[in-house]
Design a protein around this motif. Structure first.
Motif, PDB file in Angstrom:
ATOM      1  N   LYS A  29       0.801  -0.887  -0.034  1.00 32.12           N
ATOM      2  CA  LYS A  29      -0.224  -0.036   0.153  1.00 32.12           C
ATOM      3  C   LYS A  29       0.820   1.562  -0.527  1.00 32.12           C
ATOM      4  CE  LYS A  29      -3.962   2.443   0.550  1.00 32.12           C
ATOM      5  NZ  LYS A  29      -5.229   2.603  -0.576  1.00 32.12           N
ATOM      6  N   GLU A  79       2.097   1.958  -3.642  1.00 34.81           N
ATOM      7  CA  GLU A  79       1.191   2.667  -4.357  1.00 34.81           C
ATOM      8  C   GLU A  79       1.681   3.885  -4.107  1.00 34.81           C
ATOM      9  OE1 GLU A  79      -1.965  -0.393  -3.540  1.00 34.81           O
ATOM     10  OE2 GLU A  79      -0.700  -1.799  -4.714  1.00 34.81           O
ATOM     11  N   LEU A  80       0.973   3.743  -2.623  1.00 38.17           N
ATOM     12  CA  LEU A  80       1.090   5.617  -2.034  1.00 38.17           C
ATOM     13  C   LEU A  80       2.025   6.303  -3.126  1.00 38.17           C
ATOM     14  CD1 LEU A  80      -0.694   5.181   1.374  1.00 38.17           C
ATOM     15  CD2 LEU A  80      -1.846   5.773  -1.158  1.00 38.17           C
ATOM     16  N   TRP A  81       3.229   5.636  -2.205  1.00 42.24           N
ATOM     17  CA  TRP A  81       4.180   6.558  -3.349  1.00 42.24           C
ATOM     18  C   TRP A  81       4.181   6.921  -4.650  1.00 42.24           C
ATOM     19  CZ3 TRP A  81       7.216  10.312  -1.961  1.00 42.24           C
ATOM     20  CH2 TRP A  81       8.231  10.535  -3.031  1.00 42.24           C
ATOM     21  N   ASN A  82       4.419   5.424  -5.096  1.00 36.87           N
ATOM     22  CA  ASN A  82       3.857   5.620  -7.016  1.00 36.87           C
ATOM     23  C   ASN A  82       3.205   7.041  -7.062  1.00 36.87           C
ATOM     24  OD1 ASN A  82       6.039   3.966  -7.225  1.00 36.87           O
ATOM     25  ND2 ASN A  82       4.637   2.067  -7.686  1.00 36.87           N
ATOM     26  N   ARG A  83       2.017   6.981  -6.764  1.00 36.88           N
ATOM     27  CA  ARG A  83       0.591   8.287  -6.726  1.00 36.88           C
ATOM     28  C   ARG A  83       1.216   9.314  -5.636  1.00 36.88           C
ATOM     29  NH1 ARG A  83      -2.429   3.636  -6.181  1.00 36.88           N
ATOM     30  NH2 ARG A  83      -3.776   4.962  -3.700  1.00 36.88           N
ATOM     31  N   ASN A  84       2.027   9.774  -5.660  1.00 37.68           N
ATOM     32  CA  ASN A  84       2.080  11.081  -5.490  1.00 37.68           C
ATOM     33  C   ASN A  84       1.922  11.152  -4.162  1.00 37.68           C
ATOM     34  OD1 ASN A  84       4.801  12.588  -4.429  1.00 37.68           O
ATOM     35  ND2 ASN A  84       3.685  14.239  -6.545  1.00 37.68           N
ATOM     36  N   GLU A  85       1.329  10.546  -3.700  1.00 34.43           N
ATOM     37  CA  GLU A  85       0.126  11.014  -2.667  1.00 34.43           C
ATOM     38  C   GLU A  85       0.831  10.905  -1.291  1.00 34.43           C
ATOM     39  OE1 GLU A  85      -3.551   8.326  -1.724  1.00 34.43           O
ATOM     40  OE2 GLU A  85      -3.645   8.270  -4.606  1.00 34.43           O
TER      41      GLU A  85
END
Length: 340
Positions: free
Chosen positions: A290, A293-299
């Motif tokens: 998780k 994935e958050l880092w990949n979306r820059n969140e």
């Protein structure tokens, strides 16, 4: 689950067995002019510290020993002779071959910190190293997962009521390098590494001079460049990947993996199959995939909300991932960026 991970994951490089019980020397011994007289029995605290500073010694995390020892008068020391990383298993071989240096390094510590209580922490399954260190201090057998937590290791050694700030944790390699510097009276150039991987004739401990190139080591071990896919400095769980042989050895290194295509984590962006293995092995109870994935979306806010900064970068998530996703690299990058 975490205590059993190294025995049940499916990875071709999990069986790290040393071929013999000796250190193979790659670089010739380079003797330099002795910097100073190192009769430890005649040196006081200030003189010992001065020598350590002159020798530019660092620990396995790259921290200067001089600054660490100058700032604190420790009452106890845990000498760590184990690693959670299965490929960093040369402790017994090195301790046996360099016992004189180990004893001298311990003597230096005792000169710095009078009446210091010494305990050696070893992997409970390691039968080789016990007789080597048992005469130098009390031996405590620990689970390899304590490599991830200094405070838990301190408590294991000295009880839950101890002041952990009074306890120094030092890697056995560091004590040996310390003893060698005082033995030779000069900068320590010798570095001991455990070498594994299908691209070389590995499964052995080697001695090299600091500054030796990865390529020199690769060539010495009859490396096959056609089969070499990736080089990892450090442990199989949390080591740093290298994509060429241009790097050089330093005193903070403990091991090198020269991996083939079959042994290497995939560079393809493979899909997560939602097996939850990374969740089950995370010692901090995080959701590693998780976070990736958050880092990949820059969140960034969500990355922090889900505890990204609490990751201890052990690498267990990447190690067990059946899709060979390099989860730890994404989380590590995210932490660095957020903390800037």
């Amino acid at each position: 689950m975490i205590s059993n991970i190294l025995s049940n994951v499916k990875i071709s490089t999990r069986n790290f067995q040393l071929m013999d019980n000796r250190i193979q020397s790659i670089s010739e011994d380079e003797r330099a002019t002795v910097l100073m007289n190192c009769n430890i029995d005649k040196m006081n605290y200030e003189e010992v510290l001065k020598n350590i500073k002159e020798y530019a010694l660092v620990d396995n995390k790259g921290i200067e020993l001089y600054s660490k020892y100058e700032s604190k008068r420790f009452k106890s020391i845990v000498i760590k002779a184990f690693s959670i990383n299965p490929n960093l298993n040369g402790y017994g071989v090195i301790a046996e071959a360099k016992r004189e240096e180990l004893e001298l390094g311990l003597k230096v510590i005792k000169r710095l910190f009078e009446d210091v209580e010494v305990k050696f922490a070893i992997d409970g399954t390691d039968k080789k190293i016990t007789p080597i260190v048992s005469g130098l201090g009390e031996v405590i057998k620990v689970n390899k997962t304590l490599d991830l937590y200094d405070e838990k290791l301190q408590i294991k050694g000295f009880g839950k009521d101890v002041n952990t700030e009074d306890i120094l944790i030092e890697d056995l390699f560091t004590l040996i390098y310390l003893g060698k510097a005082f033995k030779d009276g000069n900068l320590n150039k010798e570095v001991y590494l455990t070498i594994y991987g299908g691209a070389v004739e590995g499964n052995k401990v080697v001695s090299v001079n600091s500054g030796t190139s990865l390529n020199d080591i690769f060539v010495y071990l009859n490396g096959d460049k056609e089969s070499l896919k990736k080089v990892i400095i450090g442990g199989a769980l949390n080591g740093q990947g290298q994509y060429n042989l241009d790097g050089a050895v330093n005193n903070a290194m403990r091991g090198i993996l020269f991996l083939t295509e079959k042994e290497s984590p995939s560079e393809d962006d493979m899909s997560c199959i939602r097996c939850s293995k990374c969740l089950r092995v995370c010692p901090e109870g995080l959701n590693p995939i998780k976070l990736k994935e958050l880092w990949n979306r820059n969140e960034k806010d969500e990355f922090l909300k889900f505890g990204g900064e609490k990751c201890i970068e052990c690498g267990l998530c990447s190690y067990v991932c059946p899709s060979n996703i390099e989860i730890i690299q994404a989380i590590r990058t995210g932490k660095v960026f957020i903390n800037k």
